[in-house]
Design an enzyme around this catalytic site. Structure first.
Site, mmCIF file in Angstrom:
data_model
loop_
_atom_site.group_PDB
_atom_site.id
_atom_site.type_symbol
_atom_site.label_atom_id
_atom_site.label_comp_id
_atom_site.label_asym_id
_atom_site.label_seq_id
_atom_site.Cartn_x
_atom_site.Cartn_y
_atom_site.Cartn_z
ATOM 1 N N LYS A 128 0.885 -1.267 -0.107
ATOM 2 C CA LYS A 128 0.130 0.063 0.232
ATOM 3 C C LYS A 128 0.717 1.244 0.012
ATOM 4 O O LYS A 128 0.714 2.102 -0.677
ATOM 5 C CB LYS A 128 -0.978 -0.330 1.093
ATOM 6 N N GLU A 134 11.010 -4.791 3.809
ATOM 7 C CA GLU A 134 10.969 -6.428 3.280
ATOM 8 C C GLU A 134 10.509 -6.566 1.798
ATOM 9 O O GLU A 134 10.863 -7.257 1.025
ATOM 10 C CB GLU A 134 10.039 -6.982 4.186
ATOM 11 N N GLY A 190 -4.546 -2.164 5.534
ATOM 12 C CA GLY A 190 -4.050 -3.383 5.028
ATOM 13 C C GLY A 190 -4.559 -4.613 5.421
ATOM 14 O O GLY A 190 -5.051 -5.378 4.654
ATOM 15 N N ARG A 191 -4.917 -4.867 6.628
ATOM 16 C CA ARG A 191 -5.415 -6.102 7.314
ATOM 17 C C ARG A 191 -6.783 -6.173 6.872
ATOM 18 O O ARG A 191 -7.428 -7.259 7.075
ATOM 19 C CB ARG A 191 -5.412 -6.106 8.686
ATOM 20 N N GLU A 276 -3.763 -6.374 15.795
ATOM 21 C CA GLU A 276 -3.297 -5.013 15.125
ATOM 22 C C GLU A 276 -4.315 -3.848 15.214
ATOM 23 O O GLU A 276 -4.092 -2.711 15.505
ATOM 24 C CB GLU A 276 -2.929 -5.259 13.672
ATOM 25 N N HIS A 307 -4.211 -32.771 20.006
ATOM 26 C CA HIS A 307 -3.228 -33.739 20.296
ATOM 27 C C HIS A 307 -2.098 -32.914 20.774
ATOM 28 O O HIS A 307 -1.014 -33.667 21.022
ATOM 29 C CB HIS A 307 -2.983 -34.646 19.186
ATOM 30 N N LYS A 427 9.206 -0.584 11.916
ATOM 31 C CA LYS A 427 9.715 -0.320 10.676
ATOM 32 C C LYS A 427 10.924 0.718 10.973
ATOM 33 O O LYS A 427 12.008 0.472 10.061
ATOM 34 C CB LYS A 427 8.694 0.202 9.502
HETATM 35 C C1 G6Q Z 1 -2.155 -3.862 8.112
HETATM 36 C C2 G6Q Z 1 -0.791 -3.031 8.484
HETATM 37 C C3 G6Q Z 1 0.591 -4.099 8.042
HETATM 38 C C4 G6Q Z 1 0.908 -3.520 6.668
HETATM 39 C C5 G6Q Z 1 2.214 -4.061 6.288
HETATM 40 C C6 G6Q Z 1 2.573 -3.796 4.832
HETATM 41 O O1 G6Q Z 1 -3.150 -3.544 8.421
HETATM 42 O O2 G6Q Z 1 -0.694 -1.664 8.406
HETATM 43 O O3 G6Q Z 1 0.641 -5.220 8.161
HETATM 44 O O4 G6Q Z 1 -0.025 -4.371 5.871
HETATM 45 O O5 G6Q Z 1 3.245 -3.195 7.102
HETATM 46 O O6 G6Q Z 1 2.362 -2.454 4.256
HETATM 47 P P1 G6Q Z 1 2.422 -1.940 2.952
HETATM 48 O O7 G6Q Z 1 1.525 -2.792 2.279
HETATM 49 O O8 G6Q Z 1 2.297 -0.448 2.790
HETATM 50 O O9 G6Q Z 1 3.657 -2.636 2.270
#
Ligand code: G6Q
Length: 465
Positions: A128, A134, A190-191, A276, A307, A427
């Site tokens: 996003k 990463e 994002g989530r 989150e 188990h 981050k």
């Molecule tokens: C989700 C968070 C987090 C995010 C990641 C990746 O709600 O904000 O998990 O999705 O850090 O971020 P980008 O999509 O910006 O790379």
């Protein structure tokens, strides 16, 4: 939320994942423009792209058909599509293998690329912000792998890279052409985003029609949540129970136990969604909360967990409320096993609720000395969600149930469920230490003694001073 108010107060944004599945006939305005129309336009582009992959009109740089899609992304740009691709793998419509890379550990990328043919591989880079280290590091390495594998220059990138992001400039600078960029929006977290273009890899696997069925499932629950009275409103009740269990019962965690092997990644997905969203220590006004907030969410599919860790659920000193999730219809050809799977689910709910008393054990003839060890106190809360079958529509419903439960909890606690400043801190910190680890000479670090020593040791281990 449905009125597009800026309920994400700390970032001054609406939280509008419900717009991602709204019908085109129901506009939602943000700053005067209809975001639902934008959602439909982007989905049409995703569908076009996926159809081009499926029909073979999308070709790689050397003219080959694409047979593998690799999603590069992390957190909200990974867990949703990865969970859903596994959950709906039996609904795959195309000969396209979907793989995922999230971890910056090079081993993750290596595993994802193992055995793939660069000429037939498409990378979907989901970020996003387009600032996540990463993802950018993995995408850069993937581009190198592609170009080396093809023996080609930058001109090959266009046929093998698609980006999903809000950051058009970042995507362009990376070398992905504008026509291969699919937008998302600041108003979706994002989530909460895998039903947007972030779910492109899922759409590539199950096709646009089944993706649309999944969206219809989300919408079923959006409507239910919006219009059903509280006593019969499932996500509202789930949210109320979660608050009750956390704050009144005092349970620190909640276990998600799907009795469906294909939902293997569902607990991890919900872990992010819930922790989150509701792992917050201040109210909307910025004051410290006067009670506990989001529970620790964890879990694994049953019956495997039975188990292993269920012992603590039955006889430990902590109360762990459990969500038991099952499906009436089997999906596999081994349908005769399904009764046993579901019997286990129901048995766990019964055993956790009612346990086994000393008297019952005596009546069954248990040796007296064993009785205290075998007593299960019961009175441990569970919720059972029994759906018809694990298909796209029901997956959408299931996810939306939890999304709105999380929202309900956040409203009751008076917190902002849609920001994630703790994630942002991580981050920033890693960036500084990464520079120190790779610097030519050890710098004069200003860390605590533990961190400084770890940095020194690591540098020594890597042959740096
Ligand atoms: C989700 C968070 C987090 C995010 C990641 C990746 O709600 O904000 O998990 O999705 O850090 O971020 P980008 O999509 O910006 O790379």
């Amino acid at each position: 939320m449905f009125a597009a108010q800026r309920i994400n107060v700390s970032e001054d944004r609406p939280a509008l994942h419900i717009a991602l599945r709204a019908p085109a006939s129901e506009p939602i305005l943000v700053d005067g423009s209809d975001v639902v129309a934008e959602v439909h336009a982007v989905r049409a582009r995703c569908e076009e792209l996926v159809r081009a992959l499926h029909t073979g009109s999308w070709r790689g740089h050397t003219g080959e058909r694409i047979t593998s899609v690799v999603n590069i992304g992390i957190g909200g740009s990974h867990l949703g599509p990865a969970m859903a691709c596994e959950a709906l793998a039996d609904f795959a419509v195309a000969e396209i293998a979907v793989r995922f890379v999230s971890n910056v550990d090079g081993a993750d990328l290596r595993r994802a690329l193992l055995g793939l043919d660069p000429a037939r591989t498409l990378f979907v880079v989901c970020s996003k912000s387009w600032h996540t280290q990463e993802t950018l590091v993995n995408a850069t390495a993937a581009r190198r792998w592609l170009l080396e594998g093809l023996g080609a220059g930058e001109e090959a990138v266009a046929a093998h890279f698609v980006a999903v992001s809000t950051n058009a400039q970042g995507v362009r600078e990376f070398g992905i052409e504008e026509r291969n960029m699919l937008p998302i929006w600041e108003w979706v977290g994002g989530r909460y985003s895998y039903d947007s273009a972030i779910g492109l890899s899922l759409m590539a696997l199950i096709g646009p029609e089944r993706f649309a069925e999944m969206l219809a499932g989300f919408r079923d629950v959006d409507e239910h949540f919006r219009s059903t009275t509280l006593e019969r409103n499932i996500p509202a009740l789930m949210g109320l129970l979660a608050v009750w269990n956390a704050d009144i019962v005092g349970a620190e965690s909640r276990a998600i136990l799907p009795y469906a092997a294909r939902l293997e990644r569902f607990p991890a997905y919900l872990q992010q969604l819930e922790m989150e969203s509701n792992g917050k220590h201040v109210t909307l006004a910025g004051d410290p909360v006067a009670h506990g907030t989001g529970a620790i969410v964890w879990g694994q599919p049953g019956t495997n967990g039975q188990h292993a860790f269920y012992q603590l659920l039955h006889q430990g000193t902590r109360i762990v409320p459990c969500d038991l999730i099952g499906f009436a219809e089997p999906l596999s050809e081994h349908a005769d096993q399904h009764d046993l799977l579901i019997a286990n689910l129901f048995a766990q709910g019964e055993a956790l609720a009612f346990g086994r008393s000393a008297q019952q054990l005596r009546e069954e003839g248990a040796p007296e000395q064993q009785i205290p060890h075998r007593v299960c106190a019961g009175n441990r809360p569970t919720s059972t969600l029994l759906l018809e079958r694990l298909d796209p529509r029901n997956l959408g419903r299931l996810v939306a149930l939890y999304e709105h439960s999380v929202f309900t909890q956040g409203v009751l606690w008076g917190i902002d469920s849609f920001d994630q400043w703790g994630v942002e801190l991580g981050k920033i910190l890693a960036r500084r230490i990464a520079a120190e680890l790779s610097a030519a000479e050890g710098s004069d670090q200003r860390h605590d003694s533990s961190t400084s020593e770890l940095i020194r040791r690591y540098r020594r281990a890597r042959g740096r001073q």
